[in-house]
Structures are given as structure tokens and as C-alpha cells.
Design a protein around this motif. Structure first.
Motif, PDB file in Angstrom:
ATOM      1  N   GLU A 161      17.434 -29.789 -45.933  1.00  0.00           N
ATOM      2  CA  GLU A 161      17.362 -31.212 -45.591  1.00  0.00           C
ATOM      3  C   GLU A 161      18.729 -31.825 -45.855  1.00  0.00           C
ATOM      4  N   PRO A 162      19.373 -32.466 -44.893  1.00  0.00           N
ATOM      5  CA  PRO A 162      18.889 -32.636 -43.521  1.00  0.00           C
ATOM      6  C   PRO A 162      18.911 -31.331 -42.723  1.00  0.00           C
ATOM      7  N   LEU A 163      18.292 -31.375 -41.551  1.00  0.00           N
ATOM      8  CA  LEU A 163      18.238 -30.189 -40.704  1.00  0.00           C
ATOM      9  C   LEU A 163      19.651 -29.732 -40.342  1.00  0.00           C
ATOM     10  N   ARG A 164      19.852 -28.426 -40.329  1.00  0.00           N
ATOM     11  CA  ARG A 164      21.151 -27.861 -39.980  1.00  0.00           C
ATOM     12  C   ARG A 164      21.143 -27.232 -38.594  1.00  0.00           C
ATOM     13  N   SER A 165      19.978 -27.236 -37.946  1.00  0.00           N
ATOM     14  CA  SER A 165      19.871 -26.626 -36.622  1.00  0.00           C
ATOM     15  C   SER A 165      18.818 -27.353 -35.811  1.00  0.00           C
ATOM     16  N   PRO A 166      18.998 -27.443 -34.489  1.00  0.00           N
ATOM     17  CA  PRO A 166      17.905 -27.893 -33.636  1.00  0.00           C
ATOM     18  C   PRO A 166      16.854 -26.794 -33.506  1.00  0.00           C
ATOM     19  N   GLY A 167      15.717 -27.152 -32.897  1.00  0.00           N
ATOM     20  CA  GLY A 167      14.683 -26.160 -32.614  1.00  0.00           C
ATOM     21  C   GLY A 167      13.812 -25.792 -33.781  1.00  0.00           C
ATOM     22  N   LEU A 168      13.759 -26.635 -34.827  1.00  0.00           N
ATOM     23  CA  LEU A 168      12.977 -26.306 -36.014  1.00  0.00           C
ATOM     24  C   LEU A 168      11.671 -27.083 -36.129  1.00  0.00           C
ATOM     25  N   PHE A 169      11.435 -28.015 -35.223  1.00  0.00           N
ATOM     26  CA  PHE A 169      10.179 -28.767 -35.293  1.00  0.00           C
ATOM     27  C   PHE A 169       9.002 -27.875 -34.917  1.00  0.00           C
ATOM     28  N   PRO A 170       7.816 -28.107 -35.516  1.00  0.00           N
ATOM     29  CA  PRO A 170       6.665 -27.257 -35.192  1.00  0.00           C
ATOM     30  C   PRO A 170       6.221 -27.371 -33.740  1.00  0.00           C
ATOM     31  N   GLN A 171       6.484 -28.530 -33.093  1.00  0.00           N
ATOM     32  CA  GLN A 171       6.185 -28.657 -31.658  1.00  0.00           C
ATOM     33  C   GLN A 171       7.503 -28.845 -30.920  1.00  0.00           C
ATOM     34  N   HIS A 172       7.793 -27.905 -30.021  1.00  0.00           N
ATOM     35  CA  HIS A 172       9.069 -27.926 -29.300  1.00  0.00           C
ATOM     36  C   HIS A 172       8.913 -27.030 -28.088  1.00  0.00           C
ATOM     37  N   TYR A 173       9.794 -27.166 -27.096  1.00  0.00           N
ATOM     38  CA  TYR A 173       9.785 -26.304 -25.907  1.00  0.00           C
ATOM     39  C   TYR A 173       8.449 -26.374 -25.164  1.00  0.00           C
ATOM     40  N   ALA A 174       7.752 -27.509 -25.248  1.00  0.00           N
ATOM     41  CA  ALA A 174       6.364 -27.578 -24.805  1.00  0.00           C
ATOM     42  C   ALA A 174       6.223 -28.027 -23.354  1.00  0.00           C
ATOM     43  N   PRO A 175       5.340 -27.379 -22.592  1.00  0.00           N
ATOM     44  CA  PRO A 175       5.001 -27.884 -21.259  1.00  0.00           C
ATOM     45  C   PRO A 175       4.101 -29.105 -21.378  1.00  0.00           C
ATOM     46  N   LYS A 176       3.833 -29.755 -20.256  1.00  0.00           N
ATOM     47  CA  LYS A 176       2.920 -30.899 -20.255  1.00  0.00           C
ATOM     48  C   LYS A 176       1.492 -30.457 -20.544  1.00  0.00           C
TER      49      LYS A 176
END
Length: 347
Positions: free
Chosen positions: A230-245
Motif C-alpha cells: 500500500e499504495p499499489l505498485r502495479s495495475p491489475g491487482l483489483f479482484p474484478q478486472h478485465y471483465a466483459p459486460k
């Protein structure tokens, strides 16, 4: 600050030397003026801005709807430019750059003073990468400054693998999309934190941990690191990401009958259910779509985001993906699909 756009972005082709040079000149001119440009990389298409201009980078967050605490990666053209973005460049960074750059590896290092807070989400580190796609390399060289360039799509949605994906997501928000063909890696870069000792993979990619260990030696447990950083050091770490509709599920099945039994529990119309398989291929009777992707991790990576875009465009209500092998070569793809399904691990 760049202008607001009321019409669709212009798409510039690059398939001849003259068109390539014209696209580079146009993109560099807009970027020098503080505007945003969508550019191809070998991983996915990026939404680029002058990384040293905080107002330009702020436009990235505005256009994408990106949370301010999610840092963005800086793209460079060469090791010299990478070193100008960081406060410390250890010998290991040189070794990794020689082994994997230009290519889909991001190195996290202490940030230089010139890097705006908005790029790093206020943190003390910055991710830098030298991409291998010739178009973005040429644009960076023409600009003479590094580019902040997260994926060119709305925040948390499926990353774009071609220019048309960018147009459908952001075409009414930016001036220019440069068409450099289909992304050849297909998913985002591996992110390696060199400020940790031993280094830590924050986001897996198609450069696997085993390959990194051949250069870096031992790697820290990434599960523990990404949960506590913390804080985040990289993108792509959220539990919901890269999601289709559409809702996305990851499932295993023995055969078509077993799949149908499992699908019946979700009470979804079969015609709105799309299947993405790789080994056990069901019949498509009554289903909206059955797609078969290669049972090869690199080929699967090149295809999966485009297939998710196709499912969304076809109006899928439910996307069911056949579970992937649990081996090192499939690790990054499992990470992306878990997050696309909303079950990625917490940062």
C-alpha cells in the motif's frame, strides 16, 4: 490539457512505410500538445499520454474512469530513458533488461522526482517497460519523452487487442487511434517489483516466474506481497478486472450432458449463453455461441480478449469458460480469467 472530442476518433493505418511514418508524426504531435492517443503495443493497445505532464495523465484517468489509486505504467524506448524515470537502477535491472527488453516485462523501481504523483498513485515507486511493438517505439523516440499508457479501454473492462476494440470503447473520447494490427502477446505485461528483496511478481504475464528466476534467482511470494502493499505498485491487482459486460463463469465439465446439467442451475436462456472451450467441446445446439480456443497458452493469450469482445458484441448474457490447466505457463491466463469473473485475489 487536451481537447474534448464530440466525434469519433480517427484511425490511422500503418501497413506501408509512408503510412507508418505519417501515423508516428501525427501521434507525436498530439502527445506533445498534451492530448491522448491510443497506440498498439505487443501486449494490448494502450491509451498514451506524456508521462511527465500531470494534466495529460489526468486525462487518462478521466477518459477511462480509472480509480486514482491505480498506478499506470510508463513506456520507454531504451534503457537510457528508463533510467531517467527512476531514482535507482540496480545491476539486476540491467540484467533483466538485457534478457527481456524490449518485451512484455515491467520493472517496478523507486521513482525519479520528474515522475508526477498521478502516475504512481502517490507511491514511491514506478513501473517502467520498453515495449517491443515498433510503432509505439517510434512514437516515443519522436516525442523524446516517456509515455504513460494503461490499456485503452474503460476501467475494469476487457483490454483491447486491436484498434476496433479501442474505437468501440473510447472512440468518442479521444482524437486518434493508430492501427498497428492485432496485439501479438494478447495480455498485459508481467510486473516485477525490484524494490522487494527478493524481487516479487506483482502481476503475472507471459514472461513466467521460472524465466525470471533464471536471471533474478529467488522470487518473493507474490500472494503475500500484493495483499500487503500500500499504495499499489502495479495495475491489475483489483479482484474484478478485465471483465466483459456479461457475467463470466469458469467451469469444468466431463461432456456436453454434464455441462448442460450445470448450466440448468443458472436459469439462463441457452441462446444467451456463450461457451469458450479448449479441450472438451460441447455441441452448440441451442447455445448462443461455442468458441474453441487453442490448447496452447501463448496462442490462447493472443485470442482470449478478442473472443470476450465478440461475446459482448453478440449480446451474451452469460459467458462460460472451460477451466484452464493449473500449470506455470497458464498462470497469467488463470489470473486474468479469475479477475474477469470477479474472483481475483484482493490486493
Amino acid at each position: 490539457m487536451g481537447a474534448q472530442f464530440e466525434s469519433h476518433a480517427e484511425i490511422l493505418p500503418t501497413h506501408t512505410p509512408a503510412l507508418f511514418d505519417a501515423a508516428v508524426a501525427r501521434a507525436a504531435g498530439l502527445l506533445r500538445a498534451g492530448d491522448l492517443v491510443a497506440l498498439p503495443t505487443e501486449t494490448v493497445y494502450g491509451l498514451a499520454a506524456n508521462a511527465l505532464d500531470p494534466r495529460a495523465v489526468a486525462r487518462i484517468f478521466e477518459v477511462k474512469g480509472r480509480p486514482a489509486h491505480n498506478p499506470v505504467i510508463i513506456h520507454v524506448a531504451g534503457v537510457e530513458m528508463a533510467r531517467s524515470c527512476v531514482a535507482d537502477w540496480p545491476a539486476l535491472a540491467d540484467d533483466l533488461a538485457k534478457a527481456f527488453w524490449p518485451g512484455p516485462l515491467t520493472l517496478v523501481l523507486p521513482r525519479a522526482r520528474a515522475i508526477p504523483d498521478i502516475v504512481t498513485a502517490g507511491g514511491p515507486t514506478v513501473g517502467v517497460r520498453w515495449p517491443s511493438h515498433p510503432l509505439i517505439q517510434a512514437v516515443i523516440r519522436a516525442c523524446g519523452f516517456p509515455l504513460a499508457a494503461p490499456s485503452a479501454n474503460l476501467s475494469s473492462r476487457v483490454s483491447p487487442a486491436n484498434a476496433e476494440h479501442v474505437m468501440k470503447s473510447l472512440g468518442d473520447k479521444i482524437a486518434l487511434i493508430v492501427d498497428g494490427g492485432r496485439s501479438q502477446v494478447g495480455i498485459e505485461s508481467t510486473v516485477l517489483d525490484l524494490t522487494a528483496s527478493p524481487p516479487c511478481v506483482l502481476r503475472p504475464g507471459m514472461i513466467h516466474a521460472e524465466s525470471l528466476m533464471a536471471v533474478a534467482g529467488t522470487l518473493e511470494n507474490s500472494e503475500r506481497r500484493t495483499r500487503t502493499a500500500e499504495p499499489l505498485r502495479s495495475p491489475g491487482l483489483f479482484p474484478q478486472h478485465y471483465a466483459p459486460k456479461a457475467q463470466l463463469l469458469i467451469m469444468s465439465w466431463r461432456d456436453g450432458a454434464d455441462l448442460n446439467r450445470q448450466l440448468a442451475t443458472f436459469n439462463r436462456p441457452p441462446a444467451a449463453t456463450h461457451i469458450i472451450a479448449h479441450t472438451r467441446i460441447p455441441a452448440d445446439e441451442g447455445l448462443g455461441r461455442v468458441s474453441v480456443l487453442p490448447h496452447d497458452a501463448e496462442a490462447y493469450a493472443r485470442a482470449i480478449y478478442a473472443e470476450l469482445h465478440r461475446c459482448d458484441e453478440a449480446g451474451a448474457g452469460l459467458i462460460v469458460i472451460e477451466a484452464l490447466p493449473n500449470t506455470a505457463e497458464w498462470h497469467a491466463l488463470n489470473d486474468r480469467l479469475r479477475r474477469a469473473a470477479g474472483c481475483g485475489r484482493e490486493p
